[in-house]
Design an enzyme around this catalytic site. Sequence first.
Site, mmCIF file in Angstrom:
data_model
loop_
_atom_site.group_PDB
_atom_site.id
_atom_site.type_symbol
_atom_site.label_atom_id
_atom_site.label_comp_id
_atom_site.label_asym_id
_atom_site.label_seq_id
_atom_site.Cartn_x
_atom_site.Cartn_y
_atom_site.Cartn_z
ATOM 1 N N SER A 93 0.849 -1.198 0.000
ATOM 2 C CA SER A 93 0.000 0.000 0.000
ATOM 3 C C SER A 93 0.881 1.243 0.000
ATOM 4 O O SER A 93 2.080 1.169 -0.286
ATOM 5 C CB SER A 93 -0.926 -0.030 1.213
ATOM 6 O OG SER A 93 -1.905 0.982 1.107
ATOM 7 N N ASN A 94 0.317 2.399 0.307
ATOM 8 C CA ASN A 94 1.097 3.634 0.395
ATOM 9 C C ASN A 94 0.564 4.465 1.561
ATOM 10 O O ASN A 94 -0.378 4.062 2.236
ATOM 11 C CB ASN A 94 1.051 4.404 -0.921
ATOM 12 C CG ASN A 94 -0.370 4.723 -1.324
ATOM 13 O OD1 ASN A 94 -1.071 5.462 -0.638
ATOM 14 N ND2 ASN A 94 -0.822 4.136 -2.427
ATOM 15 N N HIS A 95 1.170 5.644 1.780
ATOM 16 C CA HIS A 95 0.852 6.431 2.988
ATOM 17 C C HIS A 95 -0.349 7.359 2.835
ATOM 18 O O HIS A 95 -0.590 8.195 3.704
ATOM 19 C CB HIS A 95 2.064 7.270 3.391
ATOM 20 C CG HIS A 95 3.222 6.456 3.854
ATOM 21 N ND1 HIS A 95 3.160 5.666 4.971
ATOM 22 C CD2 HIS A 95 4.462 6.287 3.331
ATOM 23 C CE1 HIS A 95 4.318 5.058 5.137
ATOM 24 N NE2 HIS A 95 5.119 5.409 4.156
#
Length: 399
Positions: A208-210
């Site tokens: 995923s990402n932030h």
Amino acid sequence: MLKNKKIVLCVTGSIAAYKSAYIIRLLVKQGAEVKVVMTESAKNFITPLTLSTLSKNLVYSDNFDKETGKWINHVELAKWADLLLIAPASANTIAKLANGLCDNFLCAVYLSANCPIVVSPAMDLDMYKHNATIKNIKYLKESNCKIIPAEYGELASGLTGDGRMAEPENIVSFIEDLFVEKKKLKKYKVLVSAGPTQEMIDPVRYISNHSSGKMGVNIANYFSELGAEVTLVAGPIEKLEIENNIKKIDVVSALQMKEQCILAGKESDIIVMAAAVADYTPSEVSKVKIKKKTDKISLSLKKTSDILYSLGKNKKENQILVGFALENFDELNNAIEKLKNKNLDMIVLNSINDKGAGFKSDYNKITIINKNLKKKSYELKTKKQVASDIVDEIIKLIN
Ligand code: CTP
């Protein structure tokens, strides 16, 4: 029309302060919730007890509670408000606000407010037409305050002329018009995507990402405030405040986000893809938890489908498509390339290099580029303010 609207009424020292009681009654009758802020000088003209009884709320005037010594949170009050009404606004308070002074609670609330602000001046005629007052009022107007011009009539000094505070009925009807004007996107259907996607590796792990979803959620909220029918397709995001009228569809993966965006996109007049969609997903998802048997493992990834590209390819006539570009080198050229390749009407460029802006932050710094390659760069602002800048630019495209 003003049902559930949260209004902070700021009362300053003027004989017209007695009219604030009528203003409160009219607002409350319309279903608004009113909280009152008074300057010390206003209390010479009307008592806090009268205004708290009518508003059914505490009246604020000090930065500290005199009995407990506790700090009173002016920021919270400013953020609570859908609208700040300063009525009557004396020459002194107008001068303070125009110059950013902050020596009382009212000024602190004003400086902390992001909502629409309405100022209704009240003073004697020579004060009202004095160059200093004219200059200060002009400055407030330029700072996006709405001014209700003082009316003509008999003044406390015995003179007759311009300077009387507008009648309470006129002030309340001005506010009603403002909220109607705010409903200018009533006929529009809007799709906003927000947050990250999660791409499963095995039953317990994902890529995923932030992204926090804050930018997309703020955009969706602002569209909804303007009366649009909003669908928010959201990846896994923390609990954020989402307007009641918004239809929220929760998704996890890029594939699910695509399915929902394509579906809702068919019906939408405006689409804003603010989500940070994963570009790659595991080629295969292991059905069982991958065990740590070897020192190294490789993960094979395949490209996800570009949702915005698909939306751009199938764009309906008159549909407005807006994308984001998150870059950290050759930023402008990369954003323009995305704008063209994905057939967008507008792209919002974020740079990872900007300090204070970015994924988890409450702030963002953007450049908007429209399809004629006209650029507009903005300061670092709260994501709420950035959302209204973006939506205002979209409204210009509609018009
Ligand atoms: N986007 C999308 N589908 C994807 C990837 C991105 O719809 N699979 C959208 C994003 O929501 C954003 C825009 O495309 O509005 C640009 O996203 P960004 O990550 O900046 O660029 P990419 O097109 O993914 O290209 P790159 O990562 O190579 O910069």
